[in-house]
Design a protein around this motif. Structure first.
Motif, PDB file in Angstrom:
ATOM      1  N   ASP A 159      78.546 -37.309  85.432  1.00  0.00           N
ATOM      2  CA  ASP A 159      78.555 -36.906  86.831  1.00  0.00           C
ATOM      3  C   ASP A 159      79.406 -35.647  87.004  1.00  0.00           C
ATOM      4  O   ASP A 159      80.542 -35.586  86.505  1.00  0.00           O
ATOM      5  N   ASN A 170      69.141 -33.555  83.134  1.00  0.00           N
ATOM      6  CA  ASN A 170      70.342 -34.372  82.924  1.00  0.00           C
ATOM      7  C   ASN A 170      70.312 -35.105  81.585  1.00  0.00           C
ATOM      8  O   ASN A 170      71.193 -35.930  81.314  1.00  0.00           O
ATOM      9  N   CYS A 171      69.330 -34.821  80.750  1.00  0.00           N
ATOM     10  CA  CYS A 171      69.150 -35.552  79.492  1.00  0.00           C
ATOM     11  C   CYS A 171      69.427 -34.646  78.293  1.00  0.00           C
ATOM     12  O   CYS A 171      69.123 -33.446  78.325  1.00  0.00           O
ATOM     13  N   ILE A 203      65.145 -40.452  84.863  1.00  0.00           N
ATOM     14  CA  ILE A 203      65.938 -39.484  85.622  1.00  0.00           C
ATOM     15  C   ILE A 203      65.412 -38.088  85.337  1.00  0.00           C
ATOM     16  O   ILE A 203      64.546 -37.899  84.484  1.00  0.00           O
ATOM     17  N   ILE A 263      72.978 -39.077  78.550  1.00  0.00           N
ATOM     18  CA  ILE A 263      72.858 -38.626  79.937  1.00  0.00           C
ATOM     19  C   ILE A 263      74.101 -37.838  80.310  1.00  0.00           C
ATOM     20  O   ILE A 263      75.229 -38.204  79.965  1.00  0.00           O
TER      21      ILE A 263
END
Length: 470
Positions: free
Chosen positions: A224, A280-281, A276, A221
């Protein structure tokens, strides 16, 4: 084993015409007697004996072709132990194997001759192709051999031959090994329907009929963005203060955490519901063959559900030898097809029309587009799907005469269905007059097939109180 006879006295009056060798395992029935018809021979090699085995041998001569002498005093001897080999490691184009000679067995007979040289010479053969350089092996030791420039995902048969004195003893197969599988290709997004996605990848299987290939899909992942920004600021500050090395170009890109296991599959695709957003993967794939394990034992994997290739139960993934990871796959959030545009009608008649439309603006991003045509008339509340096609036109038939219709076209691919689709209004024409030869020109023009999409004019009826009865 090599036999040699003493030199024959040339002054002897009786001529030696041939020899016989009697060789037998001390624990079994005698082997066939070997006859040598050349009287000049002074040595002979007997091959294909069992290693680490005790034999007994005797020789006699024949005079004048018909008189055999007595057998010589038997000699009890033991053959050398066999060469052993074990696979130490394997890679895409390289294998390492350990070669040593087995321990010498103890003889149960006195005065047993044991050939035990301190240094022996050997030669490898790979798939029946001899290696150019031989290697030596000291007594009581082993040697590690590395074979390079091999083919990926290929079986190799390793054989070794001994050299005793000046004689090579013939190749004996000591090991069958394989290189590891090819690395899978970069994962691709095959299908997406909301959070449910199908990840697919390409892979070259060299031996699909002989081995079970298992794929392991992992996901990481993205970190942030704020945490990543602070990390880059700290690194820049350290560079200015001379506390760190310069930032490489790759450091400015997106970062992600540790890869975690998603699951296993026997096919080159994997279906999953992501928790998610997909952008984002990050995904990667590795492959193994179930016959390649760290302990060298075959460990096939079974499905918990026979019809589901993803239901593999792999108890210890680290027990297998995995290929290199595939290149990392990262997908931006894929869009669904845009709505088809340019809807229009041609060849409009009282009961048929030709519907046309243009491809979605992002059609190049979608493969296998399918168009579904939805129709609604004045007597229905909802649209009904009446057809699907891969073309950009459709013939509408069996329409109601002088009726108002609404038609919409949706586009669908593996990424989803188009939204905000345009709706086209049109009306069929009135029933054409059968007496076309006598009807007025205006009437014929009104009933002629046209390209208009203007709704048909409503037919008016006079009030009953003004109708004059016949």
């Amino acid at each position: 084993v090599l036999f040699r006879s003493d030199e024959v006295d040339e002054r002897a009056k009786t001529a030696i015409t041939k020899f016989q060798i009697h060789l037998a395992d001390v624990n079994e029935q005698p082997k066939d007697t070997i006859t040598l018809a050349d009287p000049a021979v002074r040595e002979h090699v007997v091959a294909n004996l069992r290693p680490n085995t005790t034999y007994i041998v005797a020789v006699r001569v024949c005079y004048d072709d018909d008189r055999w002498g007595v057998w010589s005093k038997p000699i009890v001897f033991m053959t050398m132990p066999a060469l052993m080999a074990k696979l130490q490691s394997t890679a895409e184009k390289q294998v390492e194997l350990l070669v040593w000679r087995d321990s010498q067995a103890e003889s149960q007979h006195d005065e047993t001759v044991i050939w035990c040289p301190p240094l022996t010479e050997h030669q490898l053969s790979i798939n029946a192709n001899p290696c150019a350089q031989p290697f030596t092996l000291e007594k009581g030791t082993s040697t590690l051999l590395t074979l390079d420039a091999l083919a990926v995902d290929t079986e190799y048969r390793i054989a070794v031959q001994d050299k005793v004195l000046k004689y090579w003893q013939g190749y004996q197969e000591v090991l069958v090994c394989e290189t590891i599988p090819h690395a899978p290709q970069r994962p691709m997004l095959k299908e997406r329907k909301g959070p449910k996605v199908v990840i697919a990848w390409g892979h070259n299987q060299s031996m699909p009929d002989h081995h079970q290939y298992v794929y392991m899909l992992e996901m990481a992942i993205q970190e942030d963005p704020e945490k990543q920004r602070k990390s880059l600021v700290t690194q820049k500050r350290n560079e200015v203060l001379g506390k760190g090395s310069q930032t490489s170009p790759t450091d400015a890109g997106p970062r992600f955490g540790q890869f975690e296991l998603l699951g296993f599959s026997e096919t080159t695709e994997f279906a999953i519901e992501l928790p998610i957003a997909i952008h984002n993967c990050y995904f990667r794939v590795q492959c193994c063959k179930t016959n390649q394990t760290v302990d060298g034992e075959d460990a096939p994997v079974a499905r918990t559900d026979y019809h589901d290739p993803q239901s593999l139960y792999v108890e210890k993934p680290a027990h297998y030898i995995w290929s290199r990871p595939s290149p990392i796959g990262h997908f931006r959030t894929p869009s669904v097809p845009a709505h088809p545009s340019g809807l229009h009608i041609s060849n409009l008649t009282h009961n048929a029309a030709m519907l046309h439309w243009q491809k979605p603006a992002n059609h190049a991003q979608h493969t296998g587009l399918v168009y579904r045509i939805h129709l609604n008339n004045s007597y229905q509340d909802r649209f009904t799907c009446i057809a699907e096609t891969s073309e950009t036109h459709l013939q509408l038939v069996d329409l109601v005469t002088n009726c108002h219709y609404r038609v919409a076209v949706t586009a669908e691919s593996t990424m989803g269905v188009s939204v905000n689709n345009n709706t086209l209004h049109f009306s069929t024409r009135v029933v054409p007059t059968t007496n076309s030869g006598t009807e007025p020109a205006k009437a014929r023009a009104a009933n002629k097939a046209a390209n208009s999409t203007v709704p048909a004019r409503r037919a008016l009826t006079a009030p009953e109180d003004v109708i004059i009865s016949a």
